[in-house]
Each structure stands twice: as C-alpha cells, then as structure tokens.
Motif scaffolding. Structure first.
Motif: not given
Length: 269
Positions: A265-269, A129-141
C-alpha cells in the motif's frame, strides 16, 4: 426503527441503514429522519450507505436520476447537516461529473448477489485516492463498497494517517453472507483502524435486494456495533486513545518488510 449503542466513551458516530428505491424524495425523507435521530442521540458524524440517493431499476434510470454535486439533492443534505449540527459521510452518490455531456456516464463518488452487476457500463472509475479527511471523530479514509476487497487501498489510507476507514455499501444476498463481515474485520485488523460500514438492506424493487448488516469494527477486529434487520441506526464510540495504544503495542507498520515483498500500500502523496 431499530437502534443499538455501544458502551464506550469518546466521540459518538452513527451508522445509517436504509432501503433506497427509485424515489429520491422518499429516500431523502428516510435518511433525514435517521440523521436527525443521530443528532438527537449526540452523534457528531453520521454515515450513509452507498446509493443513499436512489437505487434504480436499470442503468438508463440510474443515468436519468443522477445529479451533479451542485444539484438540488446535495443542497438539501448540506442544509440538513447545518440544521442538525453534525458531519455527514455521503458515500456512493450518483454524480454527473463535468464530463457528463461527453461520456454519458456517472461517478459513484464518496463525498448484488442476484446476478452479475456491471457498474462499468454506466460508471466511470475514480482517477485517484483522496487523502484522509479530518473530522470530529478522527481522520477518515474514504472508500466505497467493492473497494473493501483490496487491502492495498486500506493500507495506503492508513499509512496516509487514516484512523477510521469507511465503506458505504450495497452488498447482495450471495456475497453478503459469505464475505461482508470477514472483509470488514480483516481491513480493521491489518490497518489497526476503526472500520465503519453503512449498508443498504432489504428489497429496493422487483430486481434488487441488499444484505444489510451495517456495523462498526474496532482496530482489534471486534464488531462493536451492528444494525439489526431493516432500516435503522447503530451507534459507536471512537476511542482514538485505544487505537494509539494498540498501534504502540503491536507496531505492524514498523515491522513491514518492503525489501522482501514491496510496498503493498503506497502512501498517498
């Protein structure tokens, strides 16, 4: 082209609904028209569905039409994003990875009901899994289509900081009416995230059709924007203040009991 707009304030996102075919250039033309319309209407981010690049008639055609991430098609989308001045979520791209020569299989990467679909015959599962991506709308999973059936994934993304979950999809005509909306709303409620789901719609060719019903669901589980029948856009505002207030008033992540049922749901590292 059908367009619907929700009435909130805050950043505006666009959800694009299309009917992809094996014609890659025609698909790009259709998607580019929707992206330009989204930019004209003020969206800061446009979401495209799974298989926005093409939907082939069989696995052999899928492999033949696939491209690496550095290929011509994503170059065209990069230029389109720069031209329009917005972010693009390109989910479900048929990617030839670095192991293409050895595997002759592709990745369904995020950068049907007519009968069984065995994607594993031609598609390699993602390694992590990739960590959420910061965008102008918010952090996207980031997730794709079938991932919607696994709450563990959405919980892991939310615990890693996601405020928006996106499920670019191509649901079929049997599973779509039965499961599509209820799964999207469930993922939103359990994670207290916005859920953005761009979907394929209509008949792609003689062998396949998709359900459509692209939508945006808020953290309370309310559908705040929905595409009508056929290709088009729906637009919604992302109100992160509302999201934070909801999480404060109903702090479900603080109330979880991993001592009783473990970490679902284990948090991503």
């Amino acid at each position: 082209m059908a367009i619907s707009i929700s009435s909130w304030e805050q950043p505006l996102v666009a959800v694009c609904q299309v009917t992809s075919t094996p014609d890659k250039q025609q698909n790009f033309k259709t998607c580019a028209e929707l992206v330009r319309e989204a930019a004209r209407l003020g969206a800061c981010l446009a979401f495209l569905p799974e298989a926005f690049d093409f939907i082939a008639r069989d696995p052999a055609e899928t492999l033949r039409l696939s491209e690496p991430l550095g290929g011509n098609l994503l170059g065209e989308y990069t230029q389109l994003a720069r031209e329009c001045g917005l972010w693009l979520s390109l989910g479900g791209f048929h990617e030839r990875g670095q192991d293409w020569e050895q595997t002759q299989k592709i990745y369904n990467c995020h950068i049907p009901g007519q009968g069984p679909m065995h994607e594993s015959n031609s598609t390699i599962p993602g390694p992590g899994l990739e960590s959420p991506v910061s965008t102008p709308a918010g952090k996207i999973g980031l997730a794709i289509c079938y991932d919607i059936r696994f709450p563990e994934l959405s919980l892991a993304l939310a615990q890693a900081g996601a405020e928006i979950l996106t499920y670019p999809s191509a649901f079929g005509s049997v599973t779509g009416p039965a499961h599509w909306e209820v799964l999207l709303r469930a993922r939103a409620i359990e994670t207290q995230c916005y859920v953005v789901a761009a979907a394929q719609c209509g008949r792609h060719h003689e062998k396949r059709a998709s359900y459509g019903h692209s939508m945006v669901v808020d953290p309370w589980g309310t559908v705040v924007a929905r595409c009508s029948e056929g290709p088009g856009l729906c637009l919604a505002r992302i109100d992160l203040n509302y999201l934070r207030q909801l999480r404060q008033h109903l702090p479900v992540f603080q109330h979880r009991r991993p001592d009783l049922y473990g970490n679902l749901g284990h948090p991503l590292s």
